[in-house]
Design an enzyme around this catalytic site. Structure first.
Site, PDB file in Angstrom:
ATOM      1  N   ASN A 295       0.855  -1.195   0.000  1.00 60.87           N
ATOM      2  CA  ASN A 295       0.000   0.000   0.000  1.00 60.87           C
ATOM      3  C   ASN A 295       0.882   1.233   0.000  1.00 60.87           C
ATOM      4  O   ASN A 295       2.110   1.133   0.048  1.00 60.87           O
ATOM      5  CB  ASN A 295      -0.967  -0.038   1.196  1.00 60.87           C
ATOM      6  CG  ASN A 295      -0.221  -0.050   2.506  1.00 60.87           C
ATOM      7  OD1 ASN A 295       0.468   0.907   2.837  1.00 60.87           O
ATOM      8  ND2 ASN A 295      -0.330  -1.142   3.244  1.00 60.87           N
TER       9      ASN A 295
ATOM     10  N   PRO B 280      -3.186 -11.364  10.588  1.00 57.94           N
ATOM     11  CA  PRO B 280      -3.488 -11.098  12.000  1.00 57.94           C
ATOM     12  C   PRO B 280      -3.662  -9.597  12.202  1.00 57.94           C
ATOM     13  O   PRO B 280      -2.996  -8.797  11.536  1.00 57.94           O
ATOM     14  CB  PRO B 280      -2.236 -11.596  12.729  1.00 57.94           C
ATOM     15  CG  PRO B 280      -1.152 -11.612  11.702  1.00 57.94           C
ATOM     16  CD  PRO B 280      -1.829 -11.870  10.383  1.00 57.94           C
ATOM     17  N   ASP B 281      -4.551  -9.226  13.081  1.00 59.50           N
ATOM     18  CA  ASP B 281      -4.715  -7.809  13.429  1.00 59.50           C
ATOM     19  C   ASP B 281      -3.789  -7.546  14.620  1.00 59.50           C
ATOM     20  O   ASP B 281      -4.056  -7.984  15.743  1.00 59.50           O
ATOM     21  CB  ASP B 281      -6.174  -7.510  13.783  1.00 59.50           C
ATOM     22  CG  ASP B 281      -6.403  -6.010  13.945  1.00 59.50           C
ATOM     23  OD1 ASP B 281      -5.572  -5.354  14.590  1.00 59.50           O
ATOM     24  OD2 ASP B 281      -7.414  -5.512  13.416  1.00 59.50           O
TER      25      ASP B 281
HETATM   26  O1  C5P Z   1      -8.869  -1.977  10.892  1.00 59.48           O
HETATM   27  P1  C5P Z   1      -7.955  -0.907  10.412  1.00 59.48           P
HETATM   28  O2  C5P Z   1      -6.885  -1.413   9.467  1.00 59.48           O
HETATM   29  O3  C5P Z   1      -8.609   0.320   9.876  1.00 59.48           O
HETATM   30  O4  C5P Z   1      -7.220  -0.438  11.753  1.00 59.48           O
HETATM   31  C1  C5P Z   1      -6.178   0.478  11.732  1.00 59.48           C
HETATM   32  C2  C5P Z   1      -5.333   0.296  12.949  1.00 59.48           C
HETATM   33  O5  C5P Z   1      -5.093  -1.074  13.207  1.00 59.48           O
HETATM   34  C3  C5P Z   1      -3.960   0.898  12.776  1.00 59.48           C
HETATM   35  O6  C5P Z   1      -3.507   1.310  14.037  1.00 59.48           O
HETATM   36  C4  C5P Z   1      -3.147  -0.258  12.241  1.00 59.48           C
HETATM   37  O7  C5P Z   1      -1.759  -0.102  12.507  1.00 59.48           O
HETATM   38  C5  C5P Z   1      -3.734  -1.409  13.006  1.00 59.48           C
HETATM   39  N1  C5P Z   1      -3.729  -2.686  12.287  1.00 59.48           N
HETATM   40  C6  C5P Z   1      -2.923  -3.700  12.740  1.00 59.48           C
HETATM   41  N2  C5P Z   1      -2.933  -4.924  12.111  1.00 59.48           N
HETATM   42  C7  C5P Z   1      -3.736  -5.133  11.044  1.00 59.48           C
HETATM   43  C8  C5P Z   1      -4.563  -4.097  10.581  1.00 59.48           C
HETATM   44  C9  C5P Z   1      -4.528  -2.896  11.220  1.00 59.48           C
HETATM   45  O8  C5P Z   1      -2.191  -3.493  13.712  1.00 59.48           O
HETATM   46  N3  C5P Z   1      -3.730  -6.307  10.457  1.00 59.48           N
END
Ligand code: C5P
Length: 397
Positions: free
Chosen positions: A208, A303-304
């Site tokens: 990205n 993973p988030d």
């Molecule tokens: O869900 P979204 O991507 O909009 O969330 C953004 C936040 O979550 C940011 O702080 C980003 O660094 C974190 N994030 C993460 N791991 C992911 C997706 C997002 O830590 N896989």
């Protein structure tokens, strides 16, 4: 400047001990008084004579040197400094510290002290990566011990990887940071930044447009307030700031592993633009272009990192900060995101193309906390970083 500061320098036994000689000079040039302690193994690499000549003081060697005890007992020696620096900090010395052993002067001083300690680890890459050493490091960090380095590179033993002792000037910078006692001194913070690259095959990837500008500015601002920062960066355009520990990663999974490897921390700021999906079973061979057939890429979820860390049962940082780049209903979406992810704060920004924020120098953010939404005026990303760092310092105070 380190004028009138007193450093107790423990020189462990490793090839990097030669750099400790230069470190003594650099510290003294800046006005510090250096009291050297040379371990028995350290004395195999540098001579007591060179150490004491450069330090302009006697060098302490063995615990059972009773004339030393008469002059200055080991307890007093351990407490008479503003900072204890261990360079090189060997795997053995760190293991002793982690388990509280005290069988020579260096380990006894480290156990007896109530002074801040900064380690400059140096060892073979396999020793550094060994689970035992990594366990010891986690224990030492949890005990509030500071670390500078090690750096990655060629090693005296012919291998390559992390384990080289930080350079003398990097150690001096870490000493200055440690003694500067900003409001975040003694606090350890992990910051993620940049994009992630998710492989399709060995040459292609999904990425990205994140430049890493905001994350880099935040890491720099936190370090400027005295924090020990671990900066976990995907492949970003913006070079990493100085004075922080940089961990370079490619994919979201690497980033999560690096963040978990940095725990325990006092705070975590997740500014990276992590890819939501990766290609399921990325090919380890380059995909061939075949006539009339298009490859079909199947995705799976990454993973988030933010949610994983925010919802940990052990070692959850006291403060977890996420970002939300939104194009519509910024506050509602960001407030919902804060709840969903389980983090403490969300820094929300409006990234509609007409704002020019994505890739630009400015940012307009709203800070969402448990107390509600707080809109900040439009300012530069560097100013946003300084303000956020200040708020982090207040929250951790
Ligand atoms: O869900 P979204 O991507 O909009 O969330 C953004 C936040 O979550 C940011 O702080 C980003 O660094 C974190 N994030 C993460 N791991 C992911 C997706 C997002 O830590 N896989």
């Amino acid at each position: 400047m380190l004028a009138s500061t007193r450093i107790l320098l423990i020189i462990g036994g490793g090839i990097a001990a030669y750099k400790a000689l230069d470190l003594i000079r650099r510290l003294r040039e800046r006005g510090a008084a250096v009291t050297p302690v040379l371990t028995r193994a350290g004395a195999e690499f540098v001579t007591p004579l060179s150490v004491s000549a450069l330090a302009g003081q006697k060098v302490y060697g063995d615990l059972f040197d009773l004339t030393d005890e008469a002059e200055m007992g080991h307890i007093e020696l351990s407490r008479s400094a503003d900072l204890i620096v261990v360079a090189p900090a060997t795997a053995d010395l760190m293991a002793k510290m982690a388990t509280g052993q005290a069988d020579d002067l260096a380990s006894t001083l480290l156990l007896a002290t109530d002074t801040d300690v900064l380690l400059a680890p140096a060892m073979n890459v396999r020793m550094w990566e060994h689970p035992a050493t990594q366990r010891n490091i986690a224990v030492l960090r949890a005990d509030g011990i500071g670390m500078v380095g090690p750096n990655s590179g060629d090693m005296a033993c012919g291998e390559y990887g992390p384990g080289r002792m930080a350079e003398p000037l990097e150690i001096v910078a870490a000493v200055e940071d440690k003694l500067a006692a900003g409001p975040l001194a003694g606090k350890r913070i992990v910051v993620t930044s940049g994009p992630t690259h998710e492989p399709i095959d060995p040459v292609r990837y999904i990425a990205n447009r994140s430049s890493g500008a905001q994350g880099t500015a935040i890491a720099r601002a936190l370090a400027a307030l005295g924090a020990e920062v671990v900066f976990v960066s995907g492949p970003a355009d913006t070079p990493p700031p100085g004075g922080v520990e940089v961990v370079r990663v490619q994919s979201a999974r690497d980033m999560l592993a690096a963040v978990e490897g940095a725990l325990p921390v006092d705070a975590a700021v997740f500014a990276a633009a992590v890819a939501d999906w990766r290609v399921k079973s990325a090919s380890d061979r380059k995909l061939k272009k075949t006539q009339g057939a298009l490859p079909v890429l199947e995705f799976e979820e990454n993973p988030d990192i933010l949610a994983t860390v925010a919802q940990r049962e052990t070692h959850r940082p006291r403060l977890v900060v996420g970002f939300a780049a939104e194009t519509d209903d910024v506050i509602d979406n960001a407030t919902a995101k804060r709840a969903r992810k389980g983090c403490d704060w969300i820094v929300a920004n409006d990234v509609r193309p007409e704002t020019g924020i994505m890739g630009g120098t400015d940012n307009a953010v709203t800070l969402i906390t448990a107390d509600g939404a707080e809109a900040w005026p439009r300012m530069t990303k560097v100013e946003v970083a300084a303000r956020l760092a200040q708020r982090v310092a207040e929250a951790l105070a």
